[in-house]
Design a protein around this motif. Structure first.
Motif, PDB file in Angstrom:
ATOM      1  N   ARG A 161      20.033 -39.952   8.053  1.00 25.72           N
ATOM      2  CA  ARG A 161      19.736 -39.849   6.613  1.00 25.72           C
ATOM      3  C   ARG A 161      19.193 -41.197   6.108  1.00 25.72           C
ATOM      4  N   SER A 162      18.453 -41.894   6.983  1.00 24.87           N
ATOM      5  CA  SER A 162      18.056 -43.275   6.692  1.00 24.87           C
ATOM      6  C   SER A 162      16.928 -43.356   5.666  1.00 24.87           C
ATOM      7  N   VAL A 163      16.203 -42.259   5.510  1.00 24.82           N
ATOM      8  CA  VAL A 163      15.099 -42.279   4.555  1.00 24.82           C
ATOM      9  C   VAL A 163      15.293 -41.157   3.541  1.00 24.82           C
ATOM     10  N   TYR A 164      14.790 -41.388   2.329  1.00 27.58           N
ATOM     11  CA  TYR A 164      15.026 -40.411   1.263  1.00 27.58           C
ATOM     12  C   TYR A 164      14.315 -39.083   1.513  1.00 27.58           C
ATOM     13  N   TYR A 165      13.315 -39.124   2.383  1.00 22.26           N
ATOM     14  CA  TYR A 165      12.536 -37.910   2.607  1.00 22.26           C
ATOM     15  C   TYR A 165      13.012 -37.145   3.852  1.00 22.26           C
ATOM     16  N   TRP A 166      14.263 -37.363   4.260  1.00 22.94           N
ATOM     17  CA  TRP A 166      14.745 -36.672   5.469  1.00 22.94           C
ATOM     18  C   TRP A 166      14.690 -35.140   5.358  1.00 22.94           C
ATOM     19  N   PRO A 167      14.863 -34.543   4.146  1.00 21.60           N
ATOM     20  CA  PRO A 167      14.719 -33.073   4.103  1.00 21.60           C
ATOM     21  C   PRO A 167      13.319 -32.621   4.533  1.00 21.60           C
ATOM     22  N   LEU A 168      12.317 -33.478   4.272  1.00 27.58           N
ATOM     23  CA  LEU A 168      10.957 -33.110   4.695  1.00 27.58           C
ATOM     24  C   LEU A 168      10.862 -33.100   6.221  1.00 27.58           C
ATOM     25  N   SER A 169      11.618 -34.027   6.857  1.00 32.54           N
ATOM     26  CA  SER A 169      11.639 -34.042   8.330  1.00 32.54           C
ATOM     27  C   SER A 169      12.215 -32.725   8.849  1.00 32.54           C
ATOM     28  N   ALA A 170      13.290 -32.272   8.190  1.00 27.95           N
ATOM     29  CA  ALA A 170      13.918 -31.012   8.607  1.00 27.95           C
ATOM     30  C   ALA A 170      12.941 -29.847   8.422  1.00 27.95           C
ATOM     31  N   TRP A 171      12.245 -29.862   7.306  1.00 27.90           N
ATOM     32  CA  TRP A 171      11.259 -28.810   7.004  1.00 27.90           C
ATOM     33  C   TRP A 171      10.132 -28.834   8.032  1.00 27.90           C
ATOM     34  N   MET A 172       9.688 -30.050   8.376  1.00 24.85           N
ATOM     35  CA  MET A 172       8.609 -30.204   9.352  1.00 24.85           C
ATOM     36  C   MET A 172       9.026 -29.618  10.704  1.00 24.85           C
ATOM     37  N   LEU A 173      10.253 -29.960  11.142  1.00 26.14           N
ATOM     38  CA  LEU A 173      10.721 -29.459  12.439  1.00 26.14           C
ATOM     39  C   LEU A 173      10.865 -27.935  12.410  1.00 26.14           C
ATOM     40  N   ALA A 174      11.364 -27.423  11.288  1.00 30.33           N
ATOM     41  CA  ALA A 174      11.557 -25.970  11.187  1.00 30.33           C
ATOM     42  C   ALA A 174      10.217 -25.241  11.276  1.00 30.33           C
ATOM     43  N   THR A 175       9.222 -25.732  10.544  1.00 30.68           N
ATOM     44  CA  THR A 175       7.904 -25.065  10.566  1.00 30.68           C
ATOM     45  C   THR A 175       7.251 -25.204  11.940  1.00 30.68           C
ATOM     46  N   MET A 176       7.481 -26.366  12.572  1.00 30.46           N
ATOM     47  CA  MET A 176       6.888 -26.575  13.905  1.00 30.46           C
ATOM     48  C   MET A 176       7.483 -25.589  14.912  1.00 30.46           C
ATOM     49  N   VAL A 177       8.802 -25.465  14.883  1.00 33.04           N
ATOM     50  CA  VAL A 177       9.476 -24.555  15.827  1.00 33.04           C
ATOM     51  C   VAL A 177       9.054 -23.110  15.549  1.00 33.04           C
ATOM     52  N   PHE A 178       8.992 -22.751  14.267  1.00 34.51           N
ATOM     53  CA  PHE A 178       8.637 -21.382  13.883  1.00 34.51           C
ATOM     54  C   PHE A 178       7.212 -21.033  14.361  1.00 34.51           C
ATOM     55  N   THR A 179       6.241 -21.912  14.028  1.00 30.67           N
ATOM     56  CA  THR A 179       4.838 -21.631  14.381  1.00 30.67           C
ATOM     57  C   THR A 179       4.653 -21.630  15.894  1.00 30.67           C
ATOM     58  N   THR A 180       5.255 -22.634  16.565  1.00 28.45           N
ATOM     59  CA  THR A 180       5.109 -22.701  18.023  1.00 28.45           C
ATOM     60  C   THR A 180       5.754 -21.473  18.666  1.00 28.45           C
ATOM     61  N   GLY A 181       6.909 -21.084  18.144  1.00 26.75           N
ATOM     62  CA  GLY A 181       7.617 -19.920  18.699  1.00 26.75           C
ATOM     63  C   GLY A 181       6.779 -18.659  18.607  1.00 26.75           C
ATOM     64  N   ILE A 182       6.167 -18.443  17.433  1.00 27.27           N
ATOM     65  CA  ILE A 182       5.325 -17.239  17.279  1.00 27.27           C
ATOM     66  C   ILE A 182       4.143 -17.296  18.245  1.00 27.27           C
ATOM     67  N   GLY A 183       3.529 -18.490  18.335  1.00 25.28           N
ATOM     68  CA  GLY A 183       2.365 -18.656  19.220  1.00 25.28           C
ATOM     69  C   GLY A 183       2.713 -18.399  20.670  1.00 25.28           C
ATOM     70  N   ILE A 184       3.892 -18.897  21.099  1.00 23.39           N
ATOM     71  CA  ILE A 184       4.270 -18.764  22.515  1.00 23.39           C
ATOM     72  C   ILE A 184       4.725 -17.330  22.830  1.00 23.39           C
ATOM     73  N   PHE A 185       5.595 -16.780  21.972  1.00 26.69           N
ATOM     74  CA  PHE A 185       6.209 -15.488  22.318  1.00 26.69           C
ATOM     75  C   PHE A 185       5.367 -14.274  21.921  1.00 26.69           C
ATOM     76  N   TYR A 186       4.566 -14.409  20.855  1.00 26.47           N
ATOM     77  CA  TYR A 186       3.794 -13.237  20.408  1.00 26.47           C
ATOM     78  C   TYR A 186       2.277 -13.422  20.553  1.00 26.47           C
ATOM     79  N   GLY A 187       1.848 -14.625  20.889  1.00 24.98           N
ATOM     80  CA  GLY A 187       0.416 -14.879  21.082  1.00 24.98           C
ATOM     81  C   GLY A 187      -0.277 -15.275  19.781  1.00 24.98           C
TER      82      GLY A 187
END
Lengths: 244, 212
Positions: free
Chosen positions: B69-95
């Protein structure tokens, strides 16, 4: 054209051998490279980071000179106590940047140095947004843009201007040169940028290669003048030789 | 052994491939062209593998920001990781032709890219405003051709004064092209010199650590 390439290489090689034997050419100082120390000192005094990147481009002829400059910047940052942050949108470039920084750190007696290289998205506009966000959040005091990027350059440099960063640019392309001129404090232009690696190294042989490069340039100028003259006189020999 | 492994072998591979590609450009045959094409494909494959390194770097930086929690924008980091995992997951598993993947691309990626592109015009204006202030003799020299080129490109320029077209044409066809070609001849020779320095191991910044 292959003959011209081989002649250029032979002249460069001769320049290197000549320098090795002690005839090291005197290279004029380059204000952008001289200004690096001032830029890093400024960041250290303001306790703000130095930001170095090559734009949205991978490891190539356009970015290899940047790695030599990055080595020098790392050395200066270690000496002055400034935090150096690098960014790239290509993973191979990320590894190359980390290695260039570590090499300089080892040379500066700091093998435990931890390079701060950040990988941002591979898509160019995502990278632009990431760089803008990074600059507004972390407010680097110095922005060093050494590489090649097209219209995106103005996003980086204008954002850096808004946060009051000191800027030095370097490019071997023409696509972003006018924007770089308009926004950066100093600019390394074209062959100056490509030669920066040799100038930074201060070794005899790379410096000698620059003399060979100048001889090649003289040869090309002579050929251009002769070609123009022959063309005006209606003699197609030289033009035919180069397939024009 | 370390130096041989980390510097000499990569340098030898670079020099051999570079020499082959240079000569193939000038005196290539269909057979050598195929080899060149394969070499370039290897490069693309290696780049694809290297993407794992980039993903690791992104995850490392953002996970650290979330944990500390070292930076005030840490929720954005969480959002970034969530969107990355979501988009990559759809691309890998569903094409990449899956409707969700296309929706993300067409409704998020493309508009955001267009927004960034649109910003460029405003930044160009602010940069031009600062660069084109006629404070010194040099800046006046910079400003005059810029005005002519601006009026040459703008449809209204010729309507204001037909001379803008002729002067603009002349600047574009003579001083601009002359400078452009001189620039590229200089850079071309510099690239040949740089290549030779790299092949001879005199420019080694791209090879990484000298010792460990």
């Amino acid at each position: 054209m292959l003959a011209l390439l081989l002649i250029t290489m032979a002249l460069t090689y001769y320049g290197m051998r000549r320098a090795e034997k002690g005839k090291v050419p005197k290279i004029r100082s380059m204000p952008p490279l001289d200004a690096l120390e001032e830029a890093v000192s400024r960041a250290a005094e303001m306790n703000r980071p130095v930001f170095f990147h090559v734009g949205g481009i991978d490891l190539s002829m356009y970015t290899i000179p940047a790695l030599s400059i990055l080595g020098l910047v790392t050395e200066l940052c270690i000496k002055k106590g400034a935090h150096l942050i690098c960014a790239t949108s290509y993973p191979i470039m990320q590894v190359a940047m980390e290695d260039a920084m570590l090499t300089s750190a080892i040379a500066a007696g700091q093998p435990e140095y931890n390079p701060d290289v950040r990988f941002y998205a591979g898509s160019s506009f995502s990278y632009d947004a990431a760089i803008q966000g990074f600059m507004f959040r972390e407010r680097p005091a110095t922005h060093l843009l050494m590489g090649e990027t097209d219209c995106h350059l103005i996003i980086y440099t204008e954002t850096a201007t808004r946060i009051g960063a000191y800027q030095i640019g370097g490019t071997s392309g023409t696509w972003n040169l006018p924007m770089m001129f308009a926004t950066c404090n100093y600019t390394l232009i074209g062959e100056e940028f490509v030669a920066a690696g040799a100038v930074v190294s201060k070794d005899a042989e790379p410096l000698g290669s620059l003399q060979g490069q100048d001889w090649s340039k003289l040869l090309f100028i002579a050929l251009l003048l002769l070609g123009g003259l022959f063309y005006q006189l209606g003699i197609p020999t030289l033009n035919n030789f180069f397939g024009m | 052994m370390s130096v041989l492994y980390k510097r000499e072998i990569p340098l030898a591979i670079f020099t051999i491939l570079c020499t082959f590609l240079i000569f193939n450009y000038y005196i290539g045959t269909p057979a050598t062209d195929r080899i060149q094409s394969d070499i370039l494909k290897y490069g693309i494959t290696i780049s694809a593998f290297a993407l794992v390194l980039g993903t690791y770097n992104i995850v490392k930086i953002h996970v650290r920001a979330i944990r500390k929690r070292s930076v005030y924008y840490w929720p954005l980091s969480a959002w970034m990781l969530a969107t990355m995992v979501f988009t990559t997951g759809i691309g890998i598993f569903y094409g990449q032709s899956h409707p969700w993947y296309n929706w993300i691309y067409a409704n998020i990626h493309v508009p955001m890219g267009a927004t960034m592109y649109a910003i460029i015009a405003f930044y160009c204006m602010s940069a031009a405003y600062r660069a084109f202030r006629a404070r010194t003799r040099e800046s006046i020299i910079f400003l005059l051709p810029a005005i002519f080129m601006l009026m040459w490109n703008a449809p209204i320029g010729e309507a204001i004064w037909p001379g803008f077209k002729y002067i603009g044409d002349w600047i574009n066809n003579y001083p601009q092209i002359t400078g452009y070609r001189a620039f590229w001849i200089g850079v071309g020779i510099a690239f040949v010199t740089l290549t030779l320095r790299m092949m001879l191991g005199k420019e080694t910044a791209f090879l990484g650590k000298e010792s460990e």
